[in-house]
Design a protein around this motif. Sequence first.
Motif, PDB file in Angstrom:
ATOM      1  N   UNK A   6       0.821  -1.219   0.000  1.00 27.90           N
ATOM      2  CA  UNK A   6       0.000   0.000   0.000  1.00 27.90           C
ATOM      3  C   UNK A   6       0.850   1.263   0.000  1.00 27.90           C
ATOM      4  N   UNK A   7       2.045   1.187   0.551  1.00 24.00           N
ATOM      5  CA  UNK A   7       2.910   2.352   0.677  1.00 24.00           C
ATOM      6  C   UNK A   7       3.508   2.750  -0.676  1.00 24.00           C
ATOM      7  N   UNK A   8       3.351   4.019  -1.024  1.00 27.20           N
ATOM      8  CA  UNK A   8       3.926   4.508  -2.278  1.00 27.20           C
ATOM      9  C   UNK A   8       5.436   4.394  -2.271  1.00 27.20           C
ATOM     10  N   UNK A   9       6.051   4.698  -1.126  1.00 29.81           N
ATOM     11  CA  UNK A   9       7.498   4.619  -1.032  1.00 29.81           C
ATOM     12  C   UNK A   9       8.007   3.218  -1.299  1.00 29.81           C
ATOM     13  N   UNK A  10       7.377   2.219  -0.664  1.00 26.36           N
ATOM     14  CA  UNK A  10       7.798   0.842  -0.879  1.00 26.36           C
ATOM     15  C   UNK A  10       7.499   0.384  -2.299  1.00 26.36           C
ATOM     16  N   UNK A  11       6.426   0.883  -2.868  1.00 31.11           N
ATOM     17  CA  UNK A  11       6.123   0.544  -4.266  1.00 31.11           C
ATOM     18  C   UNK A  11       7.258   0.995  -5.176  1.00 31.11           C
TER      19      UNK A  11
END
Length: 360
Positions: free
Chosen positions: A68-73
């Motif tokens: 869900x996290x944009x950073x991790x994506x």
Amino acid sequence: MTSAMTTLTFDRSAAPARLAVADDRAMLKAAAEATRDLNTPNAAIYWGDLIASALVGYAALVGAVTVASTGWTVVLAVVSMLALYRAMSFIHEVSHMKHANLPHFRAGWNVLVGVPMLIPSFMYEGVHNLHHAKTRYGTSEDPEYLPLALMKPWTLPVFILVSALAPVGLLIRYALLSPLSLLVPSLRRAVVERYSALAINPHFRRRMPEGEAKSLWNRLEAACSLWALALVAMVATGVISIRAFAIGMAVAAGVAVVNQLRTLVAHLWENEGEAMTVTAQYLDTVNVPPPALLPMLWAPVGLRYHALHHLLPGVPYHHLGEAHRRISALLAADSPYHKASYRGMPGLVWKIAKSTMVTR
């Protein structure tokens, strides 16, 4: 697929003929003799590297799509891109290897990477070997050469930016053009000649495949077409979300852009069509040896030793580092061999860009 640059007409000023570079026979002999025991591929290294790269690439892609996290994506998408880029780069080894030395490796590469990424091995086999032909390198008959250093400055950013469209082009190639070309013979010839090669020369045309090569081509193209059609259908029906599809396409575009950047610095691109000696071809090509670290990412699977590879195309990628060390130690400091080594990508990009700014 032939690069989207085929739609461009390059306006370049006439450049003076390059001075003839005689073959340095001492260098060529020393390189061959120092590496005679390095021509056998290690199957465990090939299979282990390919499988690990593909697994990391696909696992990171799944992670990028599901977190869900944009950073991790973003982080996982970058990891996926670099790992899949490494796996994809084995197409270069496939195009050079004697398949009897690595049984089933080409089939395994196509299953793991070629078909899923819509870059089956036939798009490079029968094409890349022409780039290594002594009488073709740097000429209009070389599918992988353009005199980029002699063109207008705007051609370099265009050269890089159009590569981001490669995933879209490949999807159109296999989901639309492949099925249509079965019904329209004239379209079939155009698809084979112009849209079935990983080439950058817009004038290059492939020959129609024959015999065993044709049978393999047809099987791989059918698999790619079915996968491309299934992918489009799954997106259209919501089985694959638009977000997941967009992330996958972004990763594929990243692979294409990094590969195009590597291509940009693989040669100096200073030849304008005349035949070249082997030494001249070597000096127009690039090594980026250690201690530089980043080439491990942007020039994987031995591609950091591209100039050496042109001297010794039969040496497997995992032996190129040792080959470079042996030859470097053997040859004198003033040998042409050392003149093909550069420190990294930024300096090479600037060297080529600066050449495009010279008034001719």
